[in-house]
Design an enzyme around this catalytic site. Structure first.
Site, PDB file in Angstrom:
ATOM      1  N   SER A   1       0.831  -1.201   0.000  1.00 46.03           N
ATOM      2  CA  SER A   1       0.000   0.000   0.000  1.00 46.03           C
ATOM      3  C   SER A   1       0.868   1.255   0.000  1.00 46.03           C
ATOM      4  O   SER A   1       1.689   1.445   0.903  1.00 46.03           O
ATOM      5  CB  SER A   1      -0.894   0.021   1.242  1.00 46.03           C
ATOM      6  OG  SER A   1      -1.435   1.319   1.399  1.00 46.03           O
TER       7      SER A   1
ATOM      8  N   HIS B   1      -1.429  -1.263  -4.121  1.00 41.82           N
ATOM      9  CA  HIS B   1      -2.677  -0.984  -3.403  1.00 41.82           C
ATOM     10  C   HIS B   1      -2.756   0.523  -3.143  1.00 41.82           C
ATOM     11  O   HIS B   1      -1.839   1.112  -2.566  1.00 41.82           O
ATOM     12  CB  HIS B   1      -2.659  -1.769  -2.094  1.00 41.82           C
ATOM     13  CG  HIS B   1      -3.922  -1.695  -1.296  1.00 41.82           C
ATOM     14  ND1 HIS B   1      -5.033  -2.467  -1.543  1.00 41.82           N
ATOM     15  CD2 HIS B   1      -4.240  -0.939  -0.208  1.00 41.82           C
ATOM     16  CE1 HIS B   1      -5.976  -2.200  -0.663  1.00 41.82           C
ATOM     17  NE2 HIS B   1      -5.531  -1.274   0.172  1.00 41.82           N
TER      18      HIS B   1
ATOM     19  N   ASP C   1      -4.887   3.470  -1.430  1.00 45.33           N
ATOM     20  CA  ASP C   1      -5.892   3.721  -0.387  1.00 45.33           C
ATOM     21  C   ASP C   1      -6.472   5.120  -0.515  1.00 45.33           C
ATOM     22  O   ASP C   1      -5.811   6.113  -0.206  1.00 45.33           O
ATOM     23  CB  ASP C   1      -5.242   3.567   0.996  1.00 45.33           C
ATOM     24  CG  ASP C   1      -5.064   2.113   1.381  1.00 45.33           C
ATOM     25  OD1 ASP C   1      -6.042   1.348   1.289  1.00 45.33           O
ATOM     26  OD2 ASP C   1      -3.942   1.741   1.777  1.00 45.33           O
TER      27      ASP C   1
ATOM     28  N   MET D   1      -9.084   7.888   0.727  1.00 44.30           N
ATOM     29  CA  MET D   1      -9.858   8.228   1.936  1.00 44.30           C
ATOM     30  C   MET D   1     -10.448   9.632   1.792  1.00 44.30           C
ATOM     31  O   MET D   1      -9.777  10.530   1.295  1.00 44.30           O
ATOM     32  CB  MET D   1      -8.945   8.180   3.158  1.00 44.30           C
ATOM     33  CG  MET D   1      -8.232   6.852   3.321  1.00 44.30           C
ATOM     34  SD  MET D   1      -7.298   6.795   4.852  1.00 44.30           S
ATOM     35  CE  MET D   1      -6.487   5.196   4.681  1.00 44.30           C
TER      36      MET D   1
ATOM     37  N   HIS E   1      -8.563   0.907  -3.287  1.00 44.10           N
ATOM     38  CA  HIS E   1      -9.430   0.653  -2.128  1.00 44.10           C
ATOM     39  C   HIS E   1     -10.111   1.964  -1.762  1.00 44.10           C
ATOM     40  O   HIS E   1      -9.473   2.869  -1.222  1.00 44.10           O
ATOM     41  CB  HIS E   1      -8.542   0.113  -0.987  1.00 44.10           C
ATOM     42  CG  HIS E   1      -9.279  -0.144   0.294  1.00 44.10           C
ATOM     43  ND1 HIS E   1      -8.613  -0.402   1.480  1.00 44.10           N
ATOM     44  CD2 HIS E   1     -10.607  -0.200   0.588  1.00 44.10           C
ATOM     45  CE1 HIS E   1      -9.499  -0.598   2.448  1.00 44.10           C
ATOM     46  NE2 HIS E   1     -10.707  -0.469   1.932  1.00 44.10           N
TER      47      HIS E   1
ATOM     48  N   MET F   1     -12.178   4.106   0.430  1.00 44.62           N
ATOM     49  CA  MET F   1     -12.761   4.302   1.762  1.00 44.62           C
ATOM     50  C   MET F   1     -13.469   5.644   1.733  1.00 44.62           C
ATOM     51  O   MET F   1     -13.046   6.625   2.353  1.00 44.62           O
ATOM     52  CB  MET F   1     -11.650   4.240   2.829  1.00 44.62           C
ATOM     53  CG  MET F   1     -11.153   2.818   3.063  1.00 44.62           C
ATOM     54  SD  MET F   1      -9.515   2.776   3.789  1.00 44.62           S
ATOM     55  CE  MET F   1      -8.534   2.988   2.308  1.00 44.62           C
TER      56      MET F   1
ATOM     57  N   MET G   1     -10.990  -6.487   6.317  1.00 49.93           N
ATOM     58  CA  MET G   1     -10.198  -5.484   7.044  1.00 49.93           C
ATOM     59  C   MET G   1      -9.806  -6.070   8.402  1.00 49.93           C
ATOM     60  O   MET G   1     -10.667  -6.485   9.180  1.00 49.93           O
ATOM     61  CB  MET G   1     -11.001  -4.192   7.257  1.00 49.93           C
ATOM     62  CG  MET G   1     -11.373  -3.427   5.990  1.00 49.93           C
ATOM     63  SD  MET G   1      -9.993  -3.044   4.898  1.00 49.93           S
ATOM     64  CE  MET G   1      -8.949  -2.052   5.972  1.00 49.93           C
TER      65      MET G   1
ATOM     66  N   GLY H   1      -8.481   3.662   7.908  1.00 52.64           N
ATOM     67  CA  GLY H   1      -8.220   5.088   8.112  1.00 52.64           C
ATOM     68  C   GLY H   1      -6.744   5.418   8.220  1.00 52.64           C
ATOM     69  O   GLY H   1      -6.329   6.500   7.831  1.00 52.64           O
ATOM     70  N   PHE H   2      -5.982   4.475   8.722  1.00 52.26           N
ATOM     71  CA  PHE H   2      -4.564   4.760   8.957  1.00 52.26           C
ATOM     72  C   PHE H   2      -3.725   3.514   8.732  1.00 52.26           C
ATOM     73  O   PHE H   2      -4.203   2.396   8.980  1.00 52.26           O
ATOM     74  CB  PHE H   2      -4.345   5.251  10.397  1.00 52.26           C
ATOM     75  CG  PHE H   2      -5.166   6.462  10.726  1.00 52.26           C
ATOM     76  CD1 PHE H   2      -4.728   7.735  10.378  1.00 52.26           C
ATOM     77  CD2 PHE H   2      -6.400   6.331  11.342  1.00 52.26           C
ATOM     78  CE1 PHE H   2      -5.509   8.852  10.645  1.00 52.26           C
ATOM     79  CE2 PHE H   2      -7.194   7.442  11.615  1.00 52.26           C
ATOM     80  CZ  PHE H   2      -6.745   8.713  11.274  1.00 52.26           C
ATOM     81  N   GLY H   3      -2.475   3.741   8.346  1.00 51.01           N
ATOM     82  CA  GLY H   3      -1.523   2.632   8.289  1.00 51.01           C
ATOM     83  C   GLY H   3      -0.934   2.416   9.677  1.00 51.01           C
ATOM     84  O   GLY H   3      -1.142   3.224  10.596  1.00 51.01           O
ATOM     85  N   GLY H   4      -0.243   1.321   9.841  1.00 58.23           N
ATOM     86  CA  GLY H   4       0.521   1.095  11.065  1.00 58.23           C
ATOM     87  C   GLY H   4      -0.280   0.699  12.294  1.00 58.23           C
ATOM     88  O   GLY H   4       0.225   0.793  13.410  1.00 58.23           O
TER      89      GLY H   4
ATOM     90  N   ASP I   1      -6.323  -6.830   4.787  1.00 56.64           N
ATOM     91  CA  ASP I   1      -5.759  -5.482   4.800  1.00 56.64           C
ATOM     92  C   ASP I   1      -5.684  -4.950   6.233  1.00 56.64           C
ATOM     93  O   ASP I   1      -6.715  -4.765   6.885  1.00 56.64           O
ATOM     94  CB  ASP I   1      -6.654  -4.575   3.942  1.00 56.64           C
ATOM     95  CG  ASP I   1      -6.034  -3.222   3.660  1.00 56.64           C
ATOM     96  OD1 ASP I   1      -4.882  -2.985   4.069  1.00 56.64           O
ATOM     97  OD2 ASP I   1      -6.721  -2.395   3.022  1.00 56.64           O
ATOM     98  N   GLY I   2      -4.442  -4.686   6.684  1.00 53.34           N
ATOM     99  CA  GLY I   2      -4.234  -4.070   7.990  1.00 53.34           C
ATOM    100  C   GLY I   2      -3.359  -4.913   8.896  1.00 53.34           C
ATOM    101  O   GLY I   2      -3.724  -6.038   9.249  1.00 53.34           O
ATOM    102  N   GLY I   3      -2.200  -4.382   9.234  1.00 54.61           N
ATOM    103  CA  GLY I   3      -1.315  -5.066  10.178  1.00 54.61           C
ATOM    104  C   GLY I   3      -0.689  -6.347   9.641  1.00 54.61           C
ATOM    105  O   GLY I   3      -0.310  -7.215  10.427  1.00 54.61           O
TER     106      GLY I   3
ATOM    107  N   GLY J   1       1.322  -2.176   4.200  1.00 58.39           N
ATOM    108  CA  GLY J   1       1.853  -0.821   4.104  1.00 58.39           C
ATOM    109  C   GLY J   1       3.142  -0.696   4.875  1.00 58.39           C
ATOM    110  O   GLY J   1       4.248  -0.774   4.319  1.00 58.39           O
ATOM    111  N   SER J   2       3.025  -0.541   6.197  1.00 55.02           N
ATOM    112  CA  SER J   2       4.234  -0.293   7.008  1.00 55.02           C
ATOM    113  C   SER J   2       5.269  -1.401   6.910  1.00 55.02           C
ATOM    114  O   SER J   2       6.464  -1.120   6.898  1.00 55.02           O
ATOM    115  CB  SER J   2       3.893  -0.059   8.478  1.00 55.02           C
ATOM    116  OG  SER J   2       2.543  -0.184   8.727  1.00 55.02           O
TER     117      SER J   2
HETATM  118  C1  DX5 Z   1      -6.030   1.036   6.201  1.00 56.97           C
HETATM  119  C2  DX5 Z   1      -5.656   0.819   4.750  1.00 56.97           C
HETATM  120  C3  DX5 Z   1      -4.566  -0.170   4.596  1.00 56.97           C
HETATM  121  C4  DX5 Z   1      -3.271   0.288   5.206  1.00 56.97           C
HETATM  122  C5  DX5 Z   1      -2.484  -0.899   5.634  1.00 56.97           C
HETATM  123  O1  DX5 Z   1      -7.035   1.964   6.277  1.00 56.97           O
HETATM  124  O2  DX5 Z   1      -6.771   0.364   4.030  1.00 56.97           O
HETATM  125  O3  DX5 Z   1      -4.387  -0.535   3.235  1.00 56.97           O
HETATM  126  O4  DX5 Z   1      -2.488   1.030   4.332  1.00 56.97           O
HETATM  127  O5  DX5 Z   1      -1.363  -0.434   6.312  1.00 56.97           O
HETATM  128  P1  DX5 Z   1      -0.582  -1.346   7.348  1.00 56.97           P
HETATM  129  O6  DX5 Z   1      -0.038  -2.515   6.566  1.00 56.97           O
HETATM  130  O7  DX5 Z   1       0.478  -0.451   7.853  1.00 56.97           O
HETATM  131  O8  DX5 Z   1      -1.559  -1.781   8.387  1.00 56.97           O
HETATM  132 ZN    ZN Z   2      -6.372  -0.568   2.000  1.00 47.52          ZN
END
Ligand code: DX5
Ligand code: ZN
Length: 233
Positions: A8, A33, A35, A37, A66, A68, A137, A142-145, A175-177, A197-198
């Site tokens: 992402s 990917h 994102d 928002m 994606h 959102m 999800m 809403g946020f990475g990490g 998606d996420g973590g 992402g991270s």
């Molecule tokens: C969250 C996003 C994810 C996010 C994942 O709202 O949809 O795609 O970038 O980031 P990580 O891998 O850091 O959780």
């Molecule tokens: Zn995403």
């Protein structure tokens, strides 16, 4: 289905999306990917179709967008025209999910649905045949990490069962973590596409190593499980 990795660009340097996209493709990403928002559906604002259009000439790697955003029906065609190969919407953000999925396909893209952690699988029960991907999800979007929600493993497994029971072939994304520690868990539960992402952008040894580590971690448990089911009791 082989494991696919979709980094992402939410975790990229926002001043250098083109370089990041090119490097991800060279490092073996199966999708990029993206994102999107809107500050309403989720408490954060990122970018719109202009970014997709600007990045499209950089790489042939498929773009997995994606959304959102509230009322995605107003924007799906534009994201497809801008170069998104797959457009994923949230059922929580629209009144007419089936219609939006058709709009995505009419615009020439593949159609996906993303489910917030609190949204049950029954939200997509009657549109399963219209889907190219279901994204589970594993954080609140809403946020990475953010930290991976382990309760979602059972949801991934239920979804995999639902797919098999209906004889369907849509991708199961997570998606996420996602990182090398959680990748084996989601792969074992039945995920095919791992968004990260991270774990990709903050890896000290670069994108190649990060992508390879996540892929290897996921493929290893798949191989183990495959062997285990083949062995006689
Ligand atoms: C969250 C996003 C994810 C996010 C994942 O709202 O949809 O795609 O970038 O980031 P990580 O891998 O850091 O959780
Ligand atoms: Zn995403």
């Amino acid at each position: 289905m082989p494991i696919k990795i979709a980094p992402s660009i939410l975790s990229a340097d926002f001043g250098a999306f083109a370089e990041a996209t090119r490097e991800l493709s060279e490092a073996g990403a199966d999708y990029v990917h993206i994102d999107v928002m809107d500050g309403h559906f989720v408490p954060n604002i990122t970018f719109g179709p202009q970014l997709v259009r600007a990045l499209r000439p950089v790489t042939p790697t498929p773009f997995d967008t994606h959304l959102m955003i509230e009322r995605p029906e107003q924007y799906v065609a534009e994201f497809a025209r801008a170069g998104s190969n797959l457009v994923t919407v949230h059922p929580e953000a629209t009144y007419h999910l089936q219609r939006v999925l058709q709009q995505i396909k009419d615009a020439g893209a593949r159609a996906g649905v993303a489910l917030n952690p609190a949204t049950p699988l029954t939200a997509i029960e009657w549109v399963l045949g219209d889907l190219d991907r279901v994204l589970v999800m594993t954080v609140n979007p809403g946020f990475g990490g953010q930290a991976f929600l382990p309760e979602m493993l059972a949801k991934i497994a239920d979804l995999a069962q639902m797919r098999a029971a209906h004889g369907l072939r849509f991708e199961i994304g997570v998606d996420g973590g996602v990182n090398p520690d959680t990748a084996p868990l989601v792969a074992r539960a039945g995920a095919d596409v791992l968004i990260a992402g991270s774990a990709v952008f903050h890896h000290p040894d670069g994108f190649d190593t990060a992508i390879a580590e996540i892929r290897r971690a996921a493929e290893q448990v798949r191989d183990q499980d495959r062997k285990a089911t083949r062995e006689p009791a």
